[in-house]
Write a protein that holds these residues in place. Structure first.
Motif, PDB file in Angstrom:
ATOM      1  N   HIS A  85       0.865  -1.519   0.144  1.00  0.00           N
ATOM      2  CA  HIS A  85       0.130  -0.103  -0.013  1.00  0.00           C
ATOM      3  C   HIS A  85       0.576   1.674   0.285  1.00  0.00           C
ATOM      4  CE1 HIS A  85      -3.940   2.084   0.691  1.00  0.00           C
ATOM      5  NE2 HIS A  85      -3.087   2.916   1.037  1.00  0.00           N
ATOM      6  N   ARG A  89       0.474   3.803  -2.814  1.00  0.00           N
ATOM      7  CA  ARG A  89       0.633   6.096  -2.337  1.00  0.00           C
ATOM      8  C   ARG A  89       1.246   6.688  -2.873  1.00  0.00           C
ATOM      9  NH1 ARG A  89      -3.797   7.811   1.399  1.00  0.00           N
ATOM     10  NH2 ARG A  89      -2.355   9.625   1.187  1.00  0.00           N
ATOM     11  N   ARG A 288     -11.279  -0.793  11.721  1.00  0.00           N
ATOM     12  CA  ARG A 288     -10.274  -1.594  10.766  1.00  0.00           C
ATOM     13  C   ARG A 288     -10.228  -3.426  11.191  1.00  0.00           C
ATOM     14  NH1 ARG A 288      -9.116   2.395   8.030  1.00  0.00           N
ATOM     15  NH2 ARG A 288      -7.074   4.157   8.198  1.00  0.00           N
ATOM     16  N   HIS A 344      -3.429   5.463   5.159  1.00  0.00           N
ATOM     17  CA  HIS A 344      -4.555   5.693   4.500  1.00  0.00           C
ATOM     18  C   HIS A 344      -5.124   6.893   4.791  1.00  0.00           C
ATOM     19  CE1 HIS A 344      -5.120   1.329   3.516  1.00  0.00           C
ATOM     20  NE2 HIS A 344      -4.848   0.612   4.712  1.00  0.00           N
ATOM     21  N   CYS A 346      -6.030  10.523   3.880  1.00  0.00           N
ATOM     22  CA  CYS A 346      -7.121  10.252   2.171  1.00  0.00           C
ATOM     23  C   CYS A 346      -6.515  11.738   1.431  1.00  0.00           C
ATOM     24  CB  CYS A 346      -7.876  12.021   2.755  1.00  0.00           C
ATOM     25  SG  CYS A 346      -9.158  12.725   0.821  1.00  0.00           S
TER      26      CYS A 346
HETATM   27  C1  HEM Z   1     -13.792  17.088   3.171  1.00  0.00           C
HETATM   28  C2  HEM Z   1     -13.976  15.754   1.813  1.00  0.00           C
HETATM   29  C3  HEM Z   1     -12.735  14.861   2.559  1.00  0.00           C
HETATM   30  C4  HEM Z   1     -13.020  14.136   3.063  1.00  0.00           C
HETATM   31  C5  HEM Z   1     -13.790  14.226   4.740  1.00  0.00           C
HETATM   32  C6  HEM Z   1     -12.489  12.894   3.648  1.00  0.00           C
HETATM   33  C7  HEM Z   1     -11.375  11.379   4.039  1.00  0.00           C
HETATM   34  C8  HEM Z   1     -11.525  10.847   3.924  1.00  0.00           C
HETATM   35  C9  HEM Z   1     -11.179   9.903   4.771  1.00  0.00           C
HETATM   36  C10 HEM Z   1     -11.302  10.430   6.412  1.00  0.00           C
HETATM   37  C11 HEM Z   1      -9.963   8.974   4.357  1.00  0.00           C
HETATM   38  C12 HEM Z   1      -9.829   7.697   5.832  1.00  0.00           C
HETATM   39  C13 HEM Z   1      -9.799   5.970   5.557  1.00  0.00           C
HETATM   40  C14 HEM Z   1      -9.600   5.358   6.401  1.00  0.00           C
HETATM   41  O1  HEM Z   1      -8.443   5.313   6.698  1.00  0.00           O
HETATM   42  O2  HEM Z   1      -9.793   4.193   6.109  1.00  0.00           O
HETATM   43  C15 HEM Z   1     -10.115   8.835   3.271  1.00  0.00           C
HETATM   44  C16 HEM Z   1      -9.584   8.584   2.487  1.00  0.00           C
HETATM   45  C17 HEM Z   1      -9.671   8.217   0.598  1.00  0.00           C
HETATM   46  N1  HEM Z   1     -10.124   9.626   0.164  1.00  0.00           N
HETATM   47 FE1  HEM Z   1     -10.398  11.789   1.822  1.00  0.00          FE
HETATM   48  N2  HEM Z   1     -11.775  12.442   2.137  1.00  0.00           N
HETATM   49  C18 HEM Z   1     -12.791  13.702   1.479  1.00  0.00           C
HETATM   50  C19 HEM Z   1     -12.489  13.958   0.120  1.00  0.00           C
HETATM   51  C20 HEM Z   1     -12.070  12.988  -0.652  1.00  0.00           C
HETATM   52  C21 HEM Z   1     -11.603  13.128  -2.535  1.00  0.00           C
HETATM   53  C22 HEM Z   1     -11.925  14.340  -2.898  1.00  0.00           C
HETATM   54  C23 HEM Z   1     -11.006  12.584  -2.624  1.00  0.00           C
HETATM   55  C24 HEM Z   1     -10.865  12.051  -4.076  1.00  0.00           C
HETATM   56  C25 HEM Z   1     -10.350  12.905  -5.051  1.00  0.00           C
HETATM   57  C26 HEM Z   1     -10.574  11.578  -2.252  1.00  0.00           C
HETATM   58  C27 HEM Z   1     -10.271  10.035  -1.641  1.00  0.00           C
HETATM   59  C28 HEM Z   1      -9.671   9.625  -0.772  1.00  0.00           C
HETATM   60  C29 HEM Z   1      -9.438   8.018  -1.111  1.00  0.00           C
HETATM   61  C30 HEM Z   1      -8.622   7.396  -2.008  1.00  0.00           C
HETATM   62  C31 HEM Z   1      -8.654   7.102   0.105  1.00  0.00           C
HETATM   63  C32 HEM Z   1      -8.183   5.874   0.188  1.00  0.00           C
HETATM   64  C33 HEM Z   1      -7.184   6.155   0.733  1.00  0.00           C
HETATM   65  C34 HEM Z   1      -6.381   4.646   1.430  1.00  0.00           C
HETATM   66  O3  HEM Z   1      -7.027   4.084   1.664  1.00  0.00           O
HETATM   67  O4  HEM Z   1      -4.771   4.735   0.635  1.00  0.00           O
HETATM   68  N3  HEM Z   1     -11.180  12.069  -0.331  1.00  0.00           N
HETATM   69  N4  HEM Z   1     -10.835  10.269   3.274  1.00  0.00           N
END
Ligand code: HEM
Length: 398
Positions: A85, A89, A288, A344, A346
């Protein structure tokens, strides 16, 4: 309703009540002598040190792949192998780093204004269906270089995967709901499959073209991996982004003083957005699975046990921020966990922050006055705090 009763026993209040006003539940969970359990038996960790500990040990606490997304042969950003992972990333992060920040910013300004053109002269709108959801869909489309005309279908398919029981009007997990989800997933795989094929021959400046050109472990990413990453991006972007907008605008409807700051003091917009993310925590929690017997903050956790790290509760822990119960738009030190943490964290956080700041600027330049419609029942979903509907009057002081 049955789910709400079950949750009330485990979580101390019905899910709908917690999602609408989470701070009292967060305070209760943090103060409990030992971490509570959800109605499904998952341990609920609410203190910031425990949440950070879980997020920083991805080898021990793996992000579960939702069974409906498990694809045997694809690399996935939700992979369970922490080392793989991290490498993935490293390949993906440059594509989301906003190196093209100015171009993305200009495109976001256009999207916000085009959506507002549709309703700026209307007296009443539904913020959720006319702004936050279409905005989230258009943001994904501009990142991946998809036509705007595809957005309504993509939003419907996102709902089909995440809320099939609502669309099928059948209980969650029922045959009808599961087959609804399977059809939506198949349609998304078809859709992204043909987009990828077409993009290979006609690359552009977007993230998808970047994915196809990227070198990963010394070779191009296989098509199956790109396909799966597109799907994960759709599911990870749309609900959290629309939830953030719903939470922010509902807060500003209810707190005219904070809204006056947005209008009168643009210099504060940056810290205000961070404080809104901390205070509202649009993604309340992440889950998790433990891979071995361990403990968190002295509480034993056994192998295979599910744990929930409550980001929102960590964000109002006095161990993380000073005066956590005060909403401080000028807060200088704000190490909130609204975007998660660890490997992970965001992937879209830079884009999401930019989108929130631009939306606040553009919206308030054209519509400084707005209010919730009288009698509007606005309820947040539990987990990711979207609001299915938010009736709003435009041109009215809050
Ligand atoms: C304010 C808006 C957003 C919030 C509050 C947010 C919040 C989060 C959080 C809390 C996680 C962690 C999940 C985990 O640990 O299981 C996450 C993961 C992720 N987010 Fe966001 N997100 C937002 C917007 C976005 C946008 C716009 C995108 C895409 C362009 C995005 C793509 C992703 C991806 C791909 C992951 C997975 C990352 C990984 O597992 O390595 N997010 N997000």
């Amino acid at each position: 309703v049955a789910e709400d009763h079950a949750a009330a026993a485990g979580l101390g209040a019905p899910r709908s009540e917690i999602a609408d006003d989470p701070q009292p539940a967060y305070a209760r969970w943090r103060a409990a002598p030992e971490p509570g359990r959800t109605e499904h038996g998952s341990r609920l960790f609410a203190r910031s040190a425990d949440v950070a500990d879980i997020l920083r040990r991805p080898e021990v606490f793996v992000a579960p792949i939702p069974p409906q997304l498990a694809v045997a042969d694809a690399l996935t950003p939700f992979g369970t192998d922490a080392a793989a992972h991290r490498r993935l990333r490293a390949t993906l992060e440059p594509l989301f780093s906003l190196a093209h920040g100015f171009e993305v910013g200009k495109a976001i300004v256009r999207v916000v204004n085009e959506l507002m053109d549709e309703f700026a002269y209307q007296g009443e709108i539904d913020f959720a269906t006319q702004f936050s959801k279409p905005f989230a869909g258009r943001l994904l489309a501009l990142l991946l270089g998809l036509p705007d005309t595809d957005v309504p279908d993509l939003l419907a398919l996102n709902d089909g995967v995440l809320r099939p029981h609502e669309l099928a009007a059948e209980p969650p997990g029922s045959y009808a709901a599961n087959s609804y989800r399977a059809k939506a997933l198949a349609a998304l795989y078809d859709y992204f499959g043909s987009v990828i094929e077409q993009r290979r021959t006609q690359p552009g400046e977007d993230v998808l073209s970047g994915l196809l050109a990227a070198e990963h472990d010394g070779a191009p990413l296989p098509d199956a991996a790109v396909l799966h990453i597109c799907l994960v991006l759709l599911l990870a972007a749309i609900d959290p982004m629309s939830a953030a907008l719903d939470c922010v605008f509902l807060h500003l409807c209810r707190h005219p003083g904070d809204r006056a700051l947005v209008v009168q003091n643009p210099a504060l917009r940056r810290s205000l957005v961070e404080e809104l993310l901390r205070w509202e925590s649009p993604v309340m929690m992440v889950s998790r699975t433990a891979t071995l017997d361990t403990s968190v903050g002295g509480c034993p956790v056994s192998a295979e046990e599910q744990v929930v790290a409550v980001l929102g509760a960590a964000n109002s822990d006095p161990e993380l921020v000073a005066q956590p119960d005060e909403f401080q738009p000028e807060r200088r030190i704000n190490p909130h966990l609204a975007f998660g943490g660890g490997i992970h964290r965001c992937l879209g956080s830079h884009v999401a922050r930019l989108a929130l700041r631009i939306t606040l600027r553009e919206w308030h330049a054209r519509i400084p006055d707005y209010a919730l419609a009288p009698g509007a029942q606005v309820g947040h979903s539990f987990g990711i705090r979207t609001t299915p509907t938010m009736p709003m009057l435009l041109g009215r002081p809050a």
